[in-house]
Design a protein around this motif. Structure first.
Motif, PDB file in Angstrom:
ATOM      1  N   LYS A   1       0.976  -1.293   0.076  1.00  0.00           N
ATOM      2  CA  LYS A   1      -0.084  -0.013  -0.052  1.00  0.00           C
ATOM      3  C   LYS A   1       0.890   1.287   0.082  1.00  0.00           C
ATOM      4  O   LYS A   1       0.569   2.222  -0.345  1.00  0.00           O
ATOM      5  N   GLN A   2       2.141   1.036   0.467  1.00  0.00           N
ATOM      6  CA  GLN A   2       3.009   2.104   0.374  1.00  0.00           C
ATOM      7  C   GLN A   2       3.947   2.215  -0.884  1.00  0.00           C
ATOM      8  O   GLN A   2       5.244   1.783  -0.799  1.00  0.00           O
ATOM      9  N   GLN A   3       3.379   2.473  -2.046  1.00  0.00           N
ATOM     10  CA  GLN A   3       4.075   2.618  -3.174  1.00  0.00           C
ATOM     11  C   GLN A   3       5.217   3.644  -3.446  1.00  0.00           C
ATOM     12  O   GLN A   3       5.094   4.623  -2.838  1.00  0.00           O
ATOM     13  N   ARG A   4       6.181   3.234  -3.972  1.00  0.00           N
ATOM     14  CA  ARG A   4       7.207   4.067  -4.169  1.00  0.00           C
ATOM     15  C   ARG A   4       7.671   3.864  -5.766  1.00  0.00           C
ATOM     16  O   ARG A   4       7.498   2.739  -6.285  1.00  0.00           O
ATOM     17  N   TRP A   5       8.005   4.894  -6.439  1.00  0.00           N
ATOM     18  CA  TRP A   5       8.280   4.614  -7.983  1.00  0.00           C
ATOM     19  C   TRP A   5       9.311   5.261  -8.490  1.00  0.00           C
ATOM     20  O   TRP A   5       9.903   6.399  -7.959  1.00  0.00           O
ATOM     21  N   LEU A   6      10.023   4.437  -9.350  1.00  0.00           N
ATOM     22  CA  LEU A   6      11.476   4.793  -9.819  1.00  0.00           C
ATOM     23  C   LEU A   6      11.013   5.384 -11.223  1.00  0.00           C
ATOM     24  O   LEU A   6      10.575   4.682 -12.129  1.00  0.00           O
ATOM     25  N   TRP A   7      11.397   6.839 -11.279  1.00  0.00           N
ATOM     26  CA  TRP A   7      11.109   7.384 -12.894  1.00  0.00           C
ATOM     27  C   TRP A   7      12.514   7.658 -13.437  1.00  0.00           C
ATOM     28  O   TRP A   7      13.303   8.200 -12.655  1.00  0.00           O
ATOM     29  N   TYR A   8      12.565   7.392 -14.675  1.00  0.00           N
ATOM     30  CA  TYR A   8      14.118   7.679 -15.304  1.00  0.00           C
ATOM     31  C   TYR A   8      13.937   7.818 -16.695  1.00  0.00           C
ATOM     32  O   TYR A   8      13.012   7.437 -17.417  1.00  0.00           O
ATOM     33  N   ALA A   9      14.982   8.608 -17.168  1.00  0.00           N
ATOM     34  CA  ALA A   9      15.138   8.845 -18.655  1.00  0.00           C
ATOM     35  C   ALA A   9      16.366   8.045 -19.165  1.00  0.00           C
ATOM     36  O   ALA A   9      17.319   7.972 -18.305  1.00  0.00           O
ATOM     37  N   TRP A  10      15.993   7.226 -20.177  1.00  0.00           N
ATOM     38  CA  TRP A  10      16.772   6.219 -20.567  1.00  0.00           C
ATOM     39  C   TRP A  10      17.326   6.696 -22.110  1.00  0.00           C
ATOM     40  O   TRP A  10      16.470   7.109 -22.909  1.00  0.00           O
ATOM     41  N   LEU A  11      18.693   6.663 -22.327  1.00  0.00           N
ATOM     42  CA  LEU A  11      19.332   7.071 -23.469  1.00  0.00           C
ATOM     43  C   LEU A  11      19.504   5.452 -24.408  1.00  0.00           C
ATOM     44  O   LEU A  11      20.461   4.956 -24.145  1.00  0.00           O
ATOM     45  N   PRO A  12      18.465   5.167 -25.495  1.00  0.00           N
ATOM     46  CA  PRO A  12      18.757   3.808 -25.918  1.00  0.00           C
ATOM     47  C   PRO A  12      20.030   3.767 -26.823  1.00  0.00           C
ATOM     48  O   PRO A  12      20.618   2.850 -26.905  1.00  0.00           O
ATOM     49  N   HIS A  13      20.298   4.646 -27.486  1.00  0.00           N
ATOM     50  CA  HIS A  13      21.499   4.641 -28.185  1.00  0.00           C
ATOM     51  C   HIS A  13      22.948   4.674 -27.639  1.00  0.00           C
ATOM     52  O   HIS A  13      23.824   3.963 -28.011  1.00  0.00           O
ATOM     53  N   LEU A  14      23.018   5.269 -26.418  1.00  0.00           N
ATOM     54  CA  LEU A  14      24.219   5.006 -25.444  1.00  0.00           C
ATOM     55  C   LEU A  14      23.900   4.077 -24.494  1.00  0.00           C
ATOM     56  O   LEU A  14      24.792   3.995 -23.851  1.00  0.00           O
ATOM     57  N   LYS A  15      22.687   3.562 -24.301  1.00  0.00           N
ATOM     58  CA  LYS A  15      22.515   2.528 -23.433  1.00  0.00           C
ATOM     59  C   LYS A  15      22.818   2.914 -21.979  1.00  0.00           C
ATOM     60  O   LYS A  15      23.374   2.062 -21.306  1.00  0.00           O
ATOM     61  N   THR A  16      22.268   4.135 -21.444  1.00  0.00           N
ATOM     62  CA  THR A  16      22.669   4.477 -20.147  1.00  0.00           C
ATOM     63  C   THR A  16      21.244   5.313 -19.517  1.00  0.00           C
ATOM     64  O   THR A  16      20.599   5.718 -20.334  1.00  0.00           O
ATOM     65  N   VAL A  17      21.209   5.170 -18.418  1.00  0.00           N
ATOM     66  CA  VAL A  17      20.269   6.075 -17.749  1.00  0.00           C
ATOM     67  C   VAL A  17      20.912   7.484 -17.837  1.00  0.00           C
ATOM     68  O   VAL A  17      22.018   7.801 -17.361  1.00  0.00           O
ATOM     69  N   LEU A  18      20.070   8.708 -17.990  1.00  0.00           N
ATOM     70  CA  LEU A  18      20.392  10.023 -18.087  1.00  0.00           C
ATOM     71  C   LEU A  18      20.292  10.537 -16.632  1.00  0.00           C
ATOM     72  O   LEU A  18      21.016  11.198 -16.132  1.00  0.00           O
ATOM     73  N   ALA A  19      19.021  10.256 -16.254  1.00  0.00           N
ATOM     74  CA  ALA A  19      18.606  10.943 -14.901  1.00  0.00           C
ATOM     75  C   ALA A  19      17.560  10.002 -14.402  1.00  0.00           C
ATOM     76  O   ALA A  19      16.627   9.426 -15.189  1.00  0.00           O
ATOM     77  N   TYR A  20      17.442  10.068 -13.246  1.00  0.00           N
ATOM     78  CA  TYR A  20      16.169   9.627 -12.336  1.00  0.00           C
ATOM     79  C   TYR A  20      15.940  10.198 -11.202  1.00  0.00           C
ATOM     80  O   TYR A  20      16.417  11.100 -10.754  1.00  0.00           O
ATOM     81  N   THR A  21      14.610   9.813 -10.841  1.00  0.00           N
ATOM     82  CA  THR A  21      14.180  10.485  -9.479  1.00  0.00           C
ATOM     83  C   THR A  21      13.203   9.332  -8.913  1.00  0.00           C
ATOM     84  O   THR A  21      12.664   8.602  -9.713  1.00  0.00           O
ATOM     85  N   LEU A  22      13.007   9.236  -7.657  1.00  0.00           N
ATOM     86  CA  LEU A  22      12.124   8.316  -6.875  1.00  0.00           C
ATOM     87  C   LEU A  22      11.086   9.186  -6.274  1.00  0.00           C
ATOM     88  O   LEU A  22      11.441  10.260  -5.551  1.00  0.00           O
ATOM     89  N   GLY A  23       9.821   8.734  -6.203  1.00  0.00           N
ATOM     90  CA  GLY A  23       8.549   9.280  -5.540  1.00  0.00           C
ATOM     91  C   GLY A  23       7.418   8.731  -5.819  1.00  0.00           C
ATOM     92  O   GLY A  23       7.397   7.509  -6.153  1.00  0.00           O
ATOM     93  N   ALA A  24       6.270   9.364  -5.626  1.00  0.00           N
ATOM     94  CA  ALA A  24       5.059   8.887  -5.933  1.00  0.00           C
ATOM     95  C   ALA A  24       4.727   8.916  -7.438  1.00  0.00           C
ATOM     96  O   ALA A  24       5.442   9.427  -8.206  1.00  0.00           O
ATOM     97  N   ARG A  25       3.840   8.194  -8.090  1.00  0.00           N
ATOM     98  CA  ARG A  25       3.288   8.383  -9.320  1.00  0.00           C
ATOM     99  C   ARG A  25       2.412   9.658  -9.462  1.00  0.00           C
ATOM    100  O   ARG A  25       1.210   9.491  -9.632  1.00  0.00           O
ATOM    101  N   THR A  26       3.202  10.735  -9.320  1.00  0.00           N
ATOM    102  CA  THR A  26       2.473  11.869  -9.447  1.00  0.00           C
ATOM    103  C   THR A  26       3.057  12.667 -10.407  1.00  0.00           C
ATOM    104  O   THR A  26       4.078  12.526 -10.957  1.00  0.00           O
ATOM    105  N   ASP A  27       2.246  13.907 -11.002  1.00  0.00           N
ATOM    106  CA  ASP A  27       2.947  14.913 -11.891  1.00  0.00           C
ATOM    107  C   ASP A  27       4.136  15.641 -11.061  1.00  0.00           C
ATOM    108  O   ASP A  27       5.308  15.951 -11.754  1.00  0.00           O
ATOM    109  N   ASP A  28       4.267  15.730  -9.737  1.00  0.00           N
ATOM    110  CA  ASP A  28       5.458  16.512  -9.070  1.00  0.00           C
ATOM    111  C   ASP A  28       6.742  15.608  -9.426  1.00  0.00           C
ATOM    112  O   ASP A  28       7.707  16.189  -9.578  1.00  0.00           O
ATOM    113  N   THR A  29       6.460  14.273  -9.262  1.00  0.00           N
ATOM    114  CA  THR A  29       7.737  13.562  -9.469  1.00  0.00           C
ATOM    115  C   THR A  29       8.262  13.525 -11.152  1.00  0.00           C
ATOM    116  O   THR A  29       9.450  13.622 -11.341  1.00  0.00           O
TER     117      THR A  29
END
Length: 156
Positions: free
Chosen positions: A39-67
């Motif tokens: 019930k205490q959900q946590r979401w990993l949001w991230y941006a992936w660069l497929p051509h470089l096969k790397t994570v560009l940035a990430y953030t953790l939080g709720a599944r909301t617009d603010d995250t």
């Protein structure tokens, strides 16, 4: 507990963009986990660069617009040519229409990376007895894994 996760890739991606005039394509997705109980959900949001096969940035939080806004603020300096996402409404509200592609075909790379994360970080697995008891430790474990795997300059 002393480790503080870094949220933006420190690798010289911008120098590649400037030097070779590369147009960056970014896949974005969110991945569910929980702290304590489901019930205490946590979401990993991230941006992936497929051509470089790397994570560009990430953030953790709720599944909301603010995250999502926090993640977009982290990747804003890179001026993406195209964002590929699933059909979740928040992406449609905050990404520029002319640069946003809603598709499953061009998000296969990030979906594969989600599977890699679930395999390698048991706290992200759907059915497991491994879970975090505090948000702080949960975020630091996931953040440190991403930092060591993608943001370490010796891996470049």
């Amino acid at each position: 507990k002393k480790l503080a996760p870094v949220a933006v890739n420190p690798l010289p991606i911008q120098s590649l963009v400037d030097r070779y005039e590369v147009q960056l394509v970014c896949e974005m997705d969110e991945q569910w986990s929980y702290v304590g109980n489901k019930k205490q959900q946590r979401w990993l949001w991230y941006a992936w660069l497929p051509h470089l096969k790397t994570v560009l940035a990430y953030t953790l939080g709720a599944r909301t617009d603010d995250t999502l806004k926090r993640l977009l603020a982290l990747i804003e300096p890179w001026r993406m040519a195209l964002y590929c996402t699933d059909g979740w409404e928040a992406y449609q509200r905050y990404l520029p229409e002319d640069k946003h592609l809603i598709t499953k075909r061009y998000t296969q790379s990030i979906e594969r990376q989600n599977l890699n994360f679930r395999t390698r970080i048991k706290r992200l697995a759907r059915k497991t007895i491994c879970f975090s008891k505090s948000v702080e430790i949960h975020d630091k474990v996931i953040g440190e894994f991403i930092n060591r795997t993608f943001f370490n300059s010796s891996n470049a």
